[in-house]
Design a protein around this motif. Structure first.
Motif, mmCIF file in Angstrom:
data_model
loop_
_atom_site.group_PDB
_atom_site.id
_atom_site.type_symbol
_atom_site.label_atom_id
_atom_site.label_comp_id
_atom_site.label_asym_id
_atom_site.label_seq_id
_atom_site.Cartn_x
_atom_site.Cartn_y
_atom_site.Cartn_z
ATOM 1 N N ASP A 119 10.750 -49.867 10.985
ATOM 2 C CA ASP A 119 11.912 -49.260 11.641
ATOM 3 C C ASP A 119 11.559 -47.899 12.248
ATOM 4 O OD1 ASP A 119 11.825 -47.545 9.481
ATOM 5 O OD2 ASP A 119 13.741 -48.175 8.631
ATOM 6 N N LYS A 121 12.111 -44.996 11.224
ATOM 7 C CA LYS A 121 11.647 -44.002 10.241
ATOM 8 C C LYS A 121 10.285 -44.387 9.655
ATOM 9 C CE LYS A 121 16.403 -43.216 8.859
ATOM 10 N NZ LYS A 121 17.369 -43.446 7.794
ATOM 11 N N SER A 122 9.635 -45.389 10.234
ATOM 12 C CA SER A 122 8.335 -45.914 9.781
ATOM 13 C C SER A 122 8.401 -46.530 8.387
ATOM 14 C CB SER A 122 7.261 -44.826 9.822
ATOM 15 O OG SER A 122 7.073 -44.414 11.145
ATOM 16 N N GLN A 123 9.569 -47.010 8.004
ATOM 17 C CA GLN A 123 9.686 -47.738 6.745
ATOM 18 C C GLN A 123 9.198 -49.166 6.971
ATOM 19 O OE1 GLN A 123 13.915 -47.053 6.181
ATOM 20 N NE2 GLN A 123 13.443 -45.811 4.358
ATOM 21 N N ILE A 125 9.391 -52.922 6.026
ATOM 22 C CA ILE A 125 10.321 -53.846 5.385
ATOM 23 C C ILE A 125 9.816 -55.279 5.593
ATOM 24 C CG2 ILE A 125 12.708 -54.634 5.280
ATOM 25 C CD1 ILE A 125 13.441 -51.922 6.647
ATOM 26 N N GLU A 136 12.089 -52.723 0.608
ATOM 27 C CA GLU A 136 11.046 -51.960 1.296
ATOM 28 C C GLU A 136 9.755 -51.907 0.464
ATOM 29 O OE1 GLU A 136 10.373 -47.296 2.441
ATOM 30 O OE2 GLU A 136 12.410 -48.055 2.345
ATOM 31 N N LYS A 138 6.051 -50.177 -0.566
ATOM 32 C CA LYS A 138 5.417 -48.866 -0.656
ATOM 33 C C LYS A 138 4.244 -48.861 0.315
ATOM 34 C CE LYS A 138 6.633 -48.759 -5.505
ATOM 35 N NZ LYS A 138 6.751 -50.086 -6.020
ATOM 36 N N ASN A 139 3.767 -47.700 0.703
ATOM 37 C CA ASN A 139 2.694 -47.599 1.700
ATOM 38 C C ASN A 139 1.408 -48.297 1.283
ATOM 39 O OD1 ASN A 139 4.259 -46.219 3.519
ATOM 40 N ND2 ASN A 139 3.682 -44.210 2.724
#
Length: 166
Positions: A119, A121-123, A125, A136, A138-139
């Motif tokens: 998205d 916000k660089s989330q 998903i 979501e 985690k990185n």
């Protein structure tokens, strides 16, 4: 005459054996805690989902089901139990079974993420095959799947579903 004596002895022996068995069974079942839930086993129905994804899901289920430990098995409504588990977006299918005298077995089939949505916000998903968003990531939990972007995919499930079918 000898046969009568043998039959009498056998019938008395059987009577004592049956009486003793009934007494032992009643004593065994009289334990109030015998049918209280002591453990819940959680396993994966198939092993196609990444281990870290299943481990995270299993940990959440263990926390959610702690409240059931100590309840009598017949007090637990399995339909409600299943609905509570299926509320997690990561679960595709769930099978719950009582294992008498004091266990419940849960087999889950998690959704397999087949794409990622990033998205504004660089989330990151994950998206399941049916187009639903999963929780979501985690990185450090990246998957080797296609990455999708775009506002239309974020708001329209049907567009995501069409993209998943490609």
């Amino acid at each position: 005459m000898r046969q009568r004596w043998i039959m009498k002895v056998l019938s008395k022996f059987l009577l004592v054996l049956v009486t003793l068995s009934i007494c032992l069974a009643l004593l065994f079942l009289a334990d109030k805690h015998f049918f209280q839930l002591k453990s819940i086993s959680i396993s994966q129905a198939d092993s196609t989902v990444k281990d870290w994804l299943f481990a995270d899901l299993k940990g959440k289920i263990e926390l959610d089901t702690k409240a059931y430990i100590g309840k009598y098995l017949w007090e637990i409504n399995l339909q409600d139990f299943m609905k509570e588990l299926e509320a997690d977006q990561r679960i595709n299918k769930v099978h719950v079974q009582r294992k008498f005298p004091n266990k419940i077995e849960i087999k889950i089939q998690p959704h397999k993420p087949i794409a990622l949505f990033i998205d504004k916000k660089s989330q990151i998903i994950p998206i399941a095959r049916d187009g639903t968003f999963m929780p979501e990531l985690k990185n450090n939990e990246l998957l080797d799947v296609p990455i999708l972007r775009g506002e239309e995919l974020r708001v329209d499930k049907e567009s995501r579903k069409i993209a998943m079918d490609l």
